[in-house]
Design an enzyme around this catalytic site. Structure first.
Site, short mmCIF file in Angstrom:
data_model
loop_
_atom_site.label_atom_id
_atom_site.label_comp_id
_atom_site.label_asym_id
_atom_site.label_seq_id
_atom_site.Cartn_x
_atom_site.Cartn_y
_atom_site.Cartn_z
N THR A 34 35.05 45.40 44.68
CA THR A 34 35.98 46.74 43.87
C THR A 34 34.52 47.54 43.79
O THR A 34 33.78 47.45 43.48
CB THR A 34 36.93 46.64 43.66
OG1 THR A 34 37.83 45.47 43.18
CG2 THR A 34 36.88 47.46 42.61
N ARG B 234 50.37 40.79 44.41
CA ARG B 234 50.00 40.77 43.02
C ARG B 234 48.47 41.79 42.49
O ARG B 234 48.29 42.97 43.71
CB ARG B 234 48.93 39.50 43.37
CG ARG B 234 47.96 39.61 42.34
CD ARG B 234 46.76 40.56 41.95
NE ARG B 234 45.55 40.24 41.55
CZ ARG B 234 44.43 40.90 41.55
NH1 ARG B 234 43.83 41.45 41.91
NH2 ARG B 234 43.85 40.69 39.63
N VAL B 235 49.07 42.32 42.25
CA VAL B 235 48.76 43.94 41.36
C VAL B 235 46.88 43.94 39.98
O VAL B 235 47.35 42.79 39.59
CB VAL B 235 49.21 45.19 41.12
CG1 VAL B 235 48.13 46.00 40.72
CG2 VAL B 235 50.38 45.17 42.03
N GLY B 236 46.24 43.83 40.59
CA GLY B 236 45.29 43.34 39.53
C GLY B 236 45.05 44.98 38.40
O GLY B 236 45.49 46.10 38.44
N ASP B 237 43.62 45.03 37.87
CA ASP B 237 43.55 45.96 36.96
C ASP B 237 43.54 47.16 37.20
O ASP B 237 43.26 48.27 37.04
CB ASP B 237 42.24 45.61 35.85
CG ASP B 237 40.74 45.32 36.91
OD1 ASP B 237 41.14 44.19 38.09
OD2 ASP B 237 39.60 45.73 36.61
N GLY C 106 36.10 43.32 38.53
CA GLY C 106 36.19 41.55 37.91
C GLY C 106 37.30 41.74 38.74
O GLY C 106 37.87 41.77 39.15
N GLY D 111 40.85 41.06 37.68
CA GLY D 111 41.71 41.94 36.87
C GLY D 111 42.17 41.12 36.08
O GLY D 111 42.68 42.81 35.20
N1 ASP Z 1 39.24 44.09 39.88
C1 ASP Z 1 40.05 44.08 41.25
C2 ASP Z 1 41.17 42.62 40.76
O1 ASP Z 1 40.96 41.90 39.67
C3 ASP Z 1 38.27 43.20 41.98
C4 ASP Z 1 37.42 43.51 41.98
O2 ASP Z 1 37.17 44.11 40.84
O3 ASP Z 1 37.08 43.16 42.97
O4 ASP Z 1 41.81 43.73 41.12
#
Ligand code: ASP
Length: 337
Positions: A200, A228-231, A252, A254
């Protein structure tokens, strides 16, 4: 400027024979940091060419943001410009070059926040938008909302006149191969590479008015489930900015960053317990997150322009131009200053 800094600046000004007017024209410090992801990044794992292009892209991003700050531009403009460069760089998991869902498609998330008003904007699960960070910024500036998702976000971005690309334009051979190898190892019951390697992108900055901003953009996690949605687009988890404390952009795993509200927690600990940014970010990344089993890191900057970039993984792609003008670019943990 706080009183100690003012005193030091006055003494320095006297020593250098600088007038008070010249001193005030200098204003508060400007500084910027960017990241391109954290994870199991070890020496010798990637080709020299790939490493060189990653370092070049990080440097270009941080320098583009710094140029805006140096001209008196806003931290929002600086973080958006830096992230746009990283979204276009195919090495990173954002915009072109983003990771693929289990079905081999690209779904992008992004968010942005400014520290003076606490205004924020985010988009999640969007397809075809070349610069999701611009879509997030439009949500913040031109809508009453904080987050738009899916088709609603895409229609909003189209109406704002943002550039769209065919889905194939976003897909690189590298990501297609990465998905294939993750799915193969998954079918053999082995650990998924997607859980140890993130890329990211994000940026944090402080401008000459003392305003903080943070921005983050991602394709999420390789082989993720559709929807799916992350942080990264979640304000407080992957992105946060508050002039009273700091600005943070995360990378990281998420799900852990959401559960531990990582970006907000770093800023809140600073405000509530009067600890430094460095201490606060270190506690959250190396204690709280580590104990929970969450891999990743953050870039963060406080309201005095101090930058910290901790991670609990083997490496994190990162760069900063500090308040004293020093350029720092790093990948591995032994490069930490
Ligand atoms: N934090 C991002 C997610 O979980 C992934 C990443 O940091 O590459 O979507």
């Amino acid at each position: 400027m706080n009183s100690t800094r003012l005193l030091f600046s006055l003494l320095a000004a006297l020593a250098m024979n600088v007038t008070m007017a010249e001193l005030q024209a200098e204003g508060p410090p400007i500084a910027i940091a960017v990241h391109g992801g954290a994870g199991t990044i070890e020496r010798g794992q990637m080709s020299e060419e790939r490493e060189a292009s990653i370092r070049a892209a990080l440097t270009a991003a941080v320098e583009a943001g710094q140029a805006i700050l140096a001209e008196g531009g806003s931290s929002l403009g600086a973080v958006a410009a830096a992230v746009r460069i990283l979204e276009d760089a195919p090495e990173f998991n954002a915009g072109r070059g983003a990771v693929l869902t289990a079905e081999g498609r690209v779904e992008l998330d992004a968010s942005v926040m400014v520290g003076d008003t606490l205004d924020a904007g985010a988009v999640a699960s969007v397809r075809g938008v070349r610069h999701p960070i611009d879509a997030a910024r439009h949500v913040m500036e031109d809508s009453p909302h904080v987050m738009l998702v899916g088709l609603g976000a895409e229609q909003f971005a189209q109406a704002a006149g943002l550039e769209f690309k065919d889905e194939d334009w976003f897909i690189t051979d590298f990501r297609a191969e990465q998905l294939r190898s993750i799915q193969e190892s998954q079918s053999r019951g082995e650990t998924q590479l997607s859980e140890s390697w993130f890329s990211t992108v994000g940026a944090v900055a402080i401008d000459s008015h003392g305003n903080l901003a943070a921005a983050t953009s991602t394709g999420g996690m390789s082989n993720k489930r559709f929807g799916r949605v992350g942080d990264s687009p979640i304000i407080g988890a992957g992105t946060y900015a508050d002039n009273r404390s700091c600005a943070v952009s995360a990378t990281g795993h998420g799900e852990y960053f959401i559960r531990h509200v990582v970006a907000y927690d770093i800023c809140a600990r600073m405000r509530y317990s009067d600890i430094s940014l460095e201490e606060s970010a270190d506690i959250v990344i190396n204690q709280v997150l580590n104990e929970a089993g969450g891999d990743g890191g953050v870039i963060a900057i406080d309201n005095q322009g101090r930058v910290t970039m901790p991670f609990n993984t083997a490496g994190m792609y990162r760069a900063a131009i500090h308040a004293d003008g020093r350029l720092e670019v790093g990948i591995y943990d032994d490069e930490t200053e």
